[in-house]
Design an enzyme around this catalytic site. Structure first.
Site, short mmCIF file in Angstrom:
data_model
loop_
_atom_site.label_atom_id
_atom_site.label_comp_id
_atom_site.label_asym_id
_atom_site.label_seq_id
_atom_site.Cartn_x
_atom_site.Cartn_y
_atom_site.Cartn_z
N GLU A 173 -1.67 41.21 -57.84
CA GLU A 173 -1.04 41.84 -56.66
C GLU A 173 -1.67 41.40 -55.34
OE1 GLU A 173 -0.54 46.16 -57.57
OE2 GLU A 173 -1.26 45.49 -59.53
N GLU A 180 3.18 44.65 -65.76
CA GLU A 180 2.86 46.07 -65.67
C GLU A 180 4.06 46.80 -65.12
OE1 GLU A 180 -0.22 48.59 -63.17
OE2 GLU A 180 -1.18 46.92 -64.21
#
Length: 345
Positions: A173, A277
């Site tokens: 991220e 995820e």
């Protein structure tokens, strides 16, 4: 977004084969071993080589991860409390859904050693270990400059010694602002240099058992942050691990949640995706979100599977948050497209 125990809720809402592997080593046929050796630039063994020499060569070969890179079926992944240090939550999940996860994701803080026991536990269960490696203790610039090379090399040597496959996502991220390696603290160039440097240290050590995962968050919360400047290059990445959650507000379909990100990435690489995820926030829409996730992944041959974040942390992301959600997850899990033996892909 990776929802580790340190993650605030706001971050979440923003966001073939030459071998059949067995736990502990690679198993090759004589012809397969010869072909693999030649592929590695080594001379093929003579047909009349002694059994002891053959056994020694087999033990020295690194685990061949190639059959795991593009499997015919989908990964059925899970991140769950205590796993894989304890497999209790994984077994409960498997009992509830009727299918064993074949990928277990967990988190490793920068400075921690390679947790071989955890990786072994996952592999012994029949699941590929998937590590989100989080560089909280060092800047990306420092990593790229070689300040932690001794640590990285030690980690890599442990991976090499265990000689089992592992997927590693470094500094996930990076296109978000909520982590210390994100947009507020590091530039795209610093990220690329750090990612490449970590990869290169592993390569120098000879730890080839790693599936390298590049894991941006879905772009919806920060559409002005372009992803291509963060791309390390095809020779450094095996999978694109897109991270994105179904929250109560925001995109609520696979095309709207993941589509814009995947479309942008397809402009500069054809590497396969994995939803690295995901989960759905508890509420009336959750069963529909679960069904949408499964069917969205199934419709795309370039998406290898998904990892469900089964935690109750600031929000209840567990499939057990409601009977309809648990029932829907079990129904969708029955698909023959999901799940395969990672030790014999």
């Amino acid at each position: 977004m990776t929802f580790s125990p340190r993650r605030p809720l706001t971050a979440v809402l923003l966001a073939g084969a030459l071998l059949a592997g067995t736990a502990g080593c690679s198993t090759f046929s004589d012809s397969g071993r010869s072909k693999y050796a030649q592929g590695e630039g080594k001379p093929a063994e003579d047909d009349d080589a002694s059994a002891s020499a053959s056994s020694s060569a087999e033990a020295e070969l690194p685990y061949d991860i190639r059959p795991l890179l593009h499997p015919d079926k989908k990964y059925y992944g899970l991140a769950a409390k205590g796993a894989p240090a304890s497999m209790k939550s994984v077994k409960e999940f498997a009992s509830s859904t009727g299918k064993k996860p074949n990928m277990i994701e967990f988190y490793s803080a920068w400075g921690d050693s390679y947790e071989t026991t955890l990786a072994q536990n996952a592999w012994d269960y029949g699941a590929l270990p998937f590590i989100a490696w989080e560089p909280f203790k060092r800047s990306l610039a420092g990593i790229a400059a070689g300040k932690d090379d001794a640590y990285i090399a030690s980690y890599a040597r442990s991976v090499k010694t265990l000689n089992q496959p592992v997927a590693i996502s470094f500094a996930h991220e990076m296109n978000g602002f909520w982590y210390s390696w994100g947009t507020k603290k590091a530039t795209p160039k610093e990220f690329v240099r750090a990612f490449r440097h970590v990869h290169d240290v592993f390569e120098k050590v000879g730890a080839t058992q790693v599936i390298w995962v590049w894991s941006p968050n879905v772009i919806n919360p920060m559409p002005k942050v372009r992803l291509e400047p963060y791309w390390p290059g095809d020779s450094y990445v095996d999978w694109v691990g897109v991270v994105g959650y179904y929250a109560r507000t925001g995109p609520s379909t696979f095309p709207t949640l993941y589509g814009p990100t995947m479309d942008q990435i397809r402009a500069f690489t054809k590497k396969p995706f994995i939803v690295a995820e995901t989960a759905a926030e508890a509420g009336d829409r959750k069963p529909a979100d679960i069904k949408d996730l499964f069917q969205g992944v199934e419709k795309r041959d370039d998406v290898l599977g998904h990892v469900w974040f089964n935690f109750d942390k600031e929000a209840d992301w567990r499939i057990s948050s409601g009977p309809a959600s648990a029932r829907t997850y079990r129904e969708q899990s029955r698909s023959s497209r999901y799940g395969f033996d990672v030790t014999k892909p």
